[in-house]
Design an enzyme around this catalytic site. Structure first.
Site, PDB file in Angstrom:
ATOM      1  N   LYS A 116       0.794  -1.004   0.011  1.00  0.00           N
ATOM      2  CA  LYS A 116      -0.045   0.066  -0.030  1.00  0.00           C
ATOM      3  C   LYS A 116       0.892   1.279  -0.173  1.00  0.00           C
ATOM      4  O   LYS A 116       1.953   1.193   0.589  1.00  0.00           O
ATOM      5  CB  LYS A 116      -0.825  -0.070   1.318  1.00  0.00           C
ATOM      6  CG  LYS A 116      -2.085   0.795   1.178  1.00  0.00           C
ATOM      7  CD  LYS A 116      -2.920   0.058   0.139  1.00  0.00           C
ATOM      8  CE  LYS A 116      -4.365   0.482   0.561  1.00  0.00           C
ATOM      9  NZ  LYS A 116      -5.475  -0.539   0.118  1.00  0.00           N
TER      10      LYS A 116
HETATM   11  N1  GLU Z   1      -7.106  -0.171  -3.218  1.00  0.00           N
HETATM   12  C1  GLU Z   1      -7.840  -1.575  -3.326  1.00  0.00           C
HETATM   13  C2  GLU Z   1      -7.933  -2.717  -2.132  1.00  0.00           C
HETATM   14  O1  GLU Z   1      -7.798  -1.970  -1.170  1.00  0.00           O
HETATM   15  C3  GLU Z   1      -7.267  -2.194  -4.539  1.00  0.00           C
HETATM   16  C4  GLU Z   1      -6.102  -2.567  -4.891  1.00  0.00           C
HETATM   17  C5  GLU Z   1      -5.532  -3.290  -6.136  1.00  0.00           C
HETATM   18  O2  GLU Z   1      -6.492  -3.342  -7.021  1.00  0.00           O
HETATM   19  O3  GLU Z   1      -4.372  -3.569  -6.257  1.00  0.00           O
HETATM   20  O4  GLU Z   1      -8.086  -3.655  -2.130  1.00  0.00           O
END
Ligand code: GLU
Length: 426
Positions: A116
């Site tokens: 993240k």
């Molecule tokens: N931000 C989204 C999540 O928390 C998607 C992450 C992604 O598609 O890599 O799952």
């Protein structure tokens, strides 16, 4: 030298999300009897990057922002996870969200690790030009981290297709390639996938229907409340309504709206597009965010942000099912209260995994250069969400624990077994 003794912070329910994640991880590790070495490995993020991002603002001044990327784990494959732009982004939040991505990818059985990232900024106060510079400089700073086989960002809170397009372009300029697979959630025209934008909300709808079935409630007779009207909340509300569920309450940062006879999502969407807020919608009573969560309903979908359901309001909740559209909307201290009340909680690492699942589809399509129809995307998503739901349900039953712990046990077991086969290099 003088030392000032600082009182330890009082233990409140406003948990640090990393601690909230760790509480569940530790519990599941205990259930599994995870070896200490594997435990130590899986609790520590692989990499934590803090980078300064200087940009020249529209008024000519230089401003320096702080950016983060945490790679929690890359045992199952390249790390995957969104980028969020918000004033309250912290390293601890990134660490929790990155770990949740590791578990989420394992739960839906896709070959990715977890990451993240984000930038501490208030995007509402930045011009489009400033936002573009911020995104491009952040990407340039992380050039040796990102990569289609290394670490693949995606949208998250306050980032969108345009931001992903800037990441893709910046990375491509530096590598002198057209690096479509370096980022997911891109505009279609750049190699995005059909159905990606709706995927998280669609997954929320799918697992909610599966949970209603487990509780013996027919969608036609069910009521739902959705907190959050961003991409996840609005699409979830729309798709749940399409399945015949009556949406009686909705909320966004401006407040909540309530109508016991049901809200027309089409009308709410139109109102929201015009006013950029839900409050003031004519066909409803306005209520506070706190009251929204406590409305009597079959299904509650917290799809806003972390720490919304705590030990303080959990005793007052009157829903039968919670489907966590957001990441970490329930604190660890609230878990046992919800369990005692018999509320079935479909945990975030399963409930909102539709987004990363279609991100995986997007990455596969980009790497093969062959793009699927919307029907194919949605059918494959449905199969994977149902398999994951059944698998989590099965683990919860086998270990006689909540769906949340069942999901953690499943995920940790998968990652730990892969670690065992790969071994430790060095
Ligand atoms: N931000 C989204 C999540 O928390 C998607 C992450 C992604 O598609 O890599 O799952």
């Amino acid at each position: 030298m003088e030392h000032t003794y600082k009182e330890p912070a009082p233990i409140t329910d406003k948990e640090n999300p990393f601690e909230s994640m760790m509480a569940r991880f530790e519990h599941a590790a205990q259930i599994l009897g995870l070896e200490d070495g594997a435990y130590q490995y899986l609790k520590s993020p692989v990499k934590q990057i803090i980078t300064s991002i200087p940009i020249i603002m529209d008024n000519g001044s230089i401003q320096v922002f702080e950016g983060y990327r945490v790679i929690h784990n890359d045992i199952l494959g390249p790390s995957k996870g969104g980028l969020r732009f918000a004033p309250d982004v912290t390293l601890d939040e990134m660490k929790a969200l990155a770990a949740w991505m590791t578990w989420k990818c394992a739960v839906v059985n896709i070959p990715f690790g977890g990451a993240k990232g984000g930038i501490k900024c208030d995007p509402a106060k930045l011009s489009l030009n400033e936002l573009e510079k911020l995104t491009r400089r952040f990407t340039a700073n992380l050039l040796d981290i990102f990569g289609p086989e290394r670490d693949i960002p995606a949208p998250d809170m306050n980032t969108n297709e345009q931001v992903m397009a800037w990441v893709m372009d910046t990375y491509s300029m530096h590598t002198k390639t057209t690096a479509r697979a370096v980022v997911t959630g891109k505009p279609l025209i750049l190699g995005g996938s059909l159905g990606r934008r709706e995927a998280t909300g669609r997954g929320v709808m799918m697992v909610s229907i599966a949970a209603l079935k487990k509780k013996g409630i027919s969608p036609d007779a069910a009521t739902a409340v959705v907190q959050g009207f961003g991409n996840v909340g609005s699409v979830s509300a729309q798709l749940l309504a399409e399945k015949g569920i009556k949406i009686i309450g909705l909320g966004d940062i401006s407040g909540g709206i309530y109508n016991s006879r049901g809200l027309s999502i089409a009308q709410v969407m139109e109102y929201f597009t015009r006013n950029r807020a839900l409050t003031g919608f004519p066909e409803a009573e306005s209520i506070s965010n706190e009251d929204l969560l406590e409305l009597q309903c079959d299904l509650l979908v917290p799809a806003a942000k972390e720490d919304q359901i705590t030990k303080h309001n959990a005793p007052r909740l009157r829903c039968k099912i919670i489907t966590e559209g957001a990441n970490g909307p329930t604190t660890a201290a609230a878990d046992p209260i919800l369990e005692d009340k018999g509320i079935l909680v479909v945990p975030d690492i399963l409930a909102n995994a539709g987004g990363v699942t279609v991100s995986y589809f997007e990455w596969v399509q980009d790497r093969t250069g062959y793009f699927w129809s919307l029907d194919k995307v949605n059918k494959r998503l449905e199969r994977m969400m149902h398999e994951a739901f059944d698998n989590v349900y099965h683990h919860a039953g086998t270990y006689k624990v909540s769906l949340r712990l069942g999901a953690y046990v499943l995920a940790i077991n998968k990652v730990a077994s892969t670690l065992k086969i790969r071994g430790i290099y060095g």
